[in-house]
Design an enzyme around this catalytic site. Structure first.
Site, PDB file in Angstrom:
ATOM      1  N   TYR A  15       0.865  -1.180   0.000  1.00  0.00           N
ATOM      2  CA  TYR A  15       0.000   0.000   0.000  1.00  0.00           C
ATOM      3  C   TYR A  15       0.900   1.227   0.000  1.00  0.00           C
ATOM      4  O   TYR A  15       1.790   1.348   0.845  1.00  0.00           O
ATOM      5  CB  TYR A  15      -0.891  -0.007   1.250  1.00  0.00           C
ATOM      6  CG  TYR A  15      -1.791   1.196   1.386  1.00  0.00           C
ATOM      7  CD1 TYR A  15      -2.942   1.325   0.604  1.00  0.00           C
ATOM      8  CD2 TYR A  15      -1.505   2.199   2.304  1.00  0.00           C
ATOM      9  CE1 TYR A  15      -3.779   2.421   0.735  1.00  0.00           C
ATOM     10  CE2 TYR A  15      -2.344   3.301   2.447  1.00  0.00           C
ATOM     11  CZ  TYR A  15      -3.475   3.409   1.662  1.00  0.00           C
ATOM     12  OH  TYR A  15      -4.298   4.491   1.797  1.00  0.00           O
ATOM     13  N   ASP A  41       9.467   2.569  -0.440  1.00  0.00           N
ATOM     14  CA  ASP A  41       8.447   3.265   0.346  1.00  0.00           C
ATOM     15  C   ASP A  41       8.712   2.922   1.816  1.00  0.00           C
ATOM     16  O   ASP A  41       8.309   1.870   2.314  1.00  0.00           O
ATOM     17  CB  ASP A  41       7.053   2.813  -0.093  1.00  0.00           C
ATOM     18  CG  ASP A  41       5.959   3.514   0.694  1.00  0.00           C
ATOM     19  OD1 ASP A  41       6.277   4.182   1.711  1.00  0.00           O
ATOM     20  OD2 ASP A  41       4.786   3.388   0.308  1.00  0.00           O
ATOM     21  N   LYS A  60       5.058   9.418   8.673  1.00  0.00           N
ATOM     22  CA  LYS A  60       4.837   8.876  10.016  1.00  0.00           C
ATOM     23  C   LYS A  60       5.844   9.402  11.057  1.00  0.00           C
ATOM     24  O   LYS A  60       5.733  10.537  11.480  1.00  0.00           O
ATOM     25  CB  LYS A  60       4.784   7.361   9.956  1.00  0.00           C
ATOM     26  CG  LYS A  60       3.633   6.879   9.046  1.00  0.00           C
ATOM     27  CD  LYS A  60       3.187   5.483   9.318  1.00  0.00           C
ATOM     28  CE  LYS A  60       2.194   4.977   8.295  1.00  0.00           C
ATOM     29  NZ  LYS A  60       0.796   5.162   8.648  1.00  0.00           N
TER      30      LYS A  60
HETATM   31  N1  HOZ Z   1      -3.607   3.297   6.126  1.00  0.00           N
HETATM   32  C1  HOZ Z   1      -3.420   3.222   7.525  1.00  0.00           C
HETATM   33  C2  HOZ Z   1      -2.970   1.889   7.960  1.00  0.00           C
HETATM   34  N2  HOZ Z   1      -1.934   1.310   7.218  1.00  0.00           N
HETATM   35  C3  HOZ Z   1      -4.661   3.594   8.289  1.00  0.00           C
HETATM   36  C4  HOZ Z   1      -4.703   5.033   8.539  1.00  0.00           C
HETATM   37  C5  HOZ Z   1      -5.693   5.453   9.596  1.00  0.00           C
HETATM   38  O1  HOZ Z   1      -6.796   4.948   9.639  1.00  0.00           O
HETATM   39  O2  HOZ Z   1      -5.346   6.295  10.405  1.00  0.00           O
END
Ligand code: HOZ
Length: 439
Positions: free
Chosen positions: A149, A244, A272
């Site tokens: 992802y 990534d 992050k």
């Molecule tokens: N895409 C995030 C987890 N890999 C979730 C983001 C969120 O819900 O804060």
């Protein structure tokens, strides 16, 4: 025993109110608990390794905002840095010296990043990195791996992991077929497939983007040699290799996967931890490639909040705190204590599982078979995961509300926190699996 006093009435009311105005009641899909059922817990405040919900219940947190909070919730050094910065202004739309300070801190930890640009999210970082790779190579195709992802830009929502996978729409409607056709999707850990793709599309592939340790279909680690083969093939074929490291950067090591594995990607995306819990992202890499970025070069990219002074201050404070001696050893050890204990509990209660950890990231699949790619990840028992998730939630332990996400440990998780978690796991498994198979 489930704590019968644990009421979530206020969360239920808050969710009802949210659903009336916000699609699904949430601003990011995995939070809605669709994969595990029930009502999402609404958070009121957090400190250290724990958060407290709007009903006053306390939870040991292993989501940690999906990775940024490596120091724990509300670490004093970061909170103070944020307050100092906010008092001086919240956004300027003009450069600050702090952006260069953060850029230097990143470059000193990830030597492949000769030059960097800050943006406001991981999605912006990956989207911009791919545009830059296309502009630099003058090629259009990109390769991604199923189950990885890279945020929600159109080019990546094809066999994507995380919420897309959790909610059963890994390839989203709304992505034009002509855009999707520019993304080739291969199985993670399959170097033969990559070799074949380069043979089939000679001099057409601009970039290969990969989560080098995949954290968005659960935690899936590379087979020995996979990442080095990726590096070799992309170099030979003239394609840009993009790591990534939004999730793994500063998480699995000071310098991310690339320093752990001794591989120098052409471009890296970050987010992050880089923002210490505030919205930030970045992409950077070889000076020769980055020189194609506007205003030095023709590839356009911009953002009003890019390099935002509060996010930059939080990022600097976080990276500096991670310089304390022994930090990564401590994180690795405490995560080992958690995963060893989890595996022992699963064995004791006869639960088939595959656990993985690296640094302070972890995951476990409720599955018999080794997990090396999306197909094997999807063989996991998601119904059993949902049952365990709720049994743990009732005991004050908050794991990701989806089998297909990684877990995160912070410096605020001490031995006592881990032991309390393991006690809850044992109790939860006793309730959900019946009597242990051995003691
Ligand atoms: N895409 C995030 C987890 N890999 C979730 C983001 C969120 O819900 O804060």
């Amino acid at each position: 025993m489930i704590d019968a006093r644990r009421s979530v009435t206020e969360s239920v009311l808050a969710f009802d109110a949210a659903c009336r105005r916000i699609p699904g009641g949430v601003n990011s899909p995995v939070r809605a608990f669709r994969a595990v059922g029930g009502v999402p817990i609404f958070v009121e405040r957090a400190h250290g390794a724990r958060f407290i919900d709007v009903d006053g219940n306390q939870y040991i947190d292993y989501v940690m905002s999906w990775g940024p909070l490596i120091l724990g919730h509300a670490p004093p050094a970061v909170v103070e840095a944020i307050m100092r910065a906010a008092a001086l202004g919240t956004s300027y739309g003009a450069p600050t010296k702090a952006e260069t300070t953060l850029a230097e801190l990143v470059a000193s930890r990830l030597p492949s990043i000769e030059r960097i640009r800050f943006v406001s999210s991981g999605t912006e970082a990956t989207m911009s990195a791919v545009r830059l790779a296309r502009g630099y190579t003058k090629r259009d195709l990109i390769i991604k791996f199923a189950g990885c992802y890279h945020g929600h830009a159109d080019a990546f929502l094809i066999s994507a992991g995380s919420g897309a996978l959790t909610n059963g729409v890994p390839s989203s409607p709304g992505v034009p077929a002509s855009v999707a056709a520019q993304t080739l999707v291969l199985p993670y850990n399959d170097i033969d497939a990559l070799t074949s793709a380069f043979a089939e599309y000679p001099e057409q592939i601009a970039a290969v983007i990969v989560e080098p340790y995949v954290g968005n279909m659960g935690l899936v680690l590379p087979k020995p040699g996979f990442l080095h083969a990726l590096r070799d093939l992309t170099s030979t074929e003239g394609a840009v290799l993009i790591f990534d490291e939004v999730m793994t950067g500063f998480r699995v090591d000071h310098g991310g996967v690339q320093t752990r594995e001794g591989i120098s990607p052409d471009l890296t995306t970050l987010g992050k931890i880089l923002g210490g819990g505030l919205p930030i992202g970045a992409f950077g890499g070889k000076a020769e490639i980055m020189a194609h970025l506007s205003p030095e070069g023709p590839v356009y990219q911009a953002g009003t909040l890019s390099g935002n002074p509060i996010a930059t201050a939080a990022g600097i404070a976080t990276l500096q705190a991670l310089d304390a001696p022994g930090v990564y050893d401590r994180l690795e050890n405490i995560t080992g204590r958690l995963l060893d204990g989890l595996s022992a509990a699963f064995r004791k209660h006869g639960v088939a599982h595959r656990a993985a950890r690296v640094g302070s990231m972890f995951g476990f699949f409720l599955s018999e078979q080794p997990v090396v790619d999306l197909v094997s990840a999807q063989a996991a028992d998601t119904a059993q995961y949902a049952t365990l998730f709720h049994a743990l939630l009732a005991r004050g332990v908050y794991f990701a509300p989806s089998q297909f996400e990684a877990g995160f440990v912070s410096l605020a998780h001490d031995e006592a926190t881990i032991d309390a978690t393991l006690h809850a796991v044992d109790d939860a498994l006793r309730e959900t699996c019946g009597q242990p198979t051995r003691s």
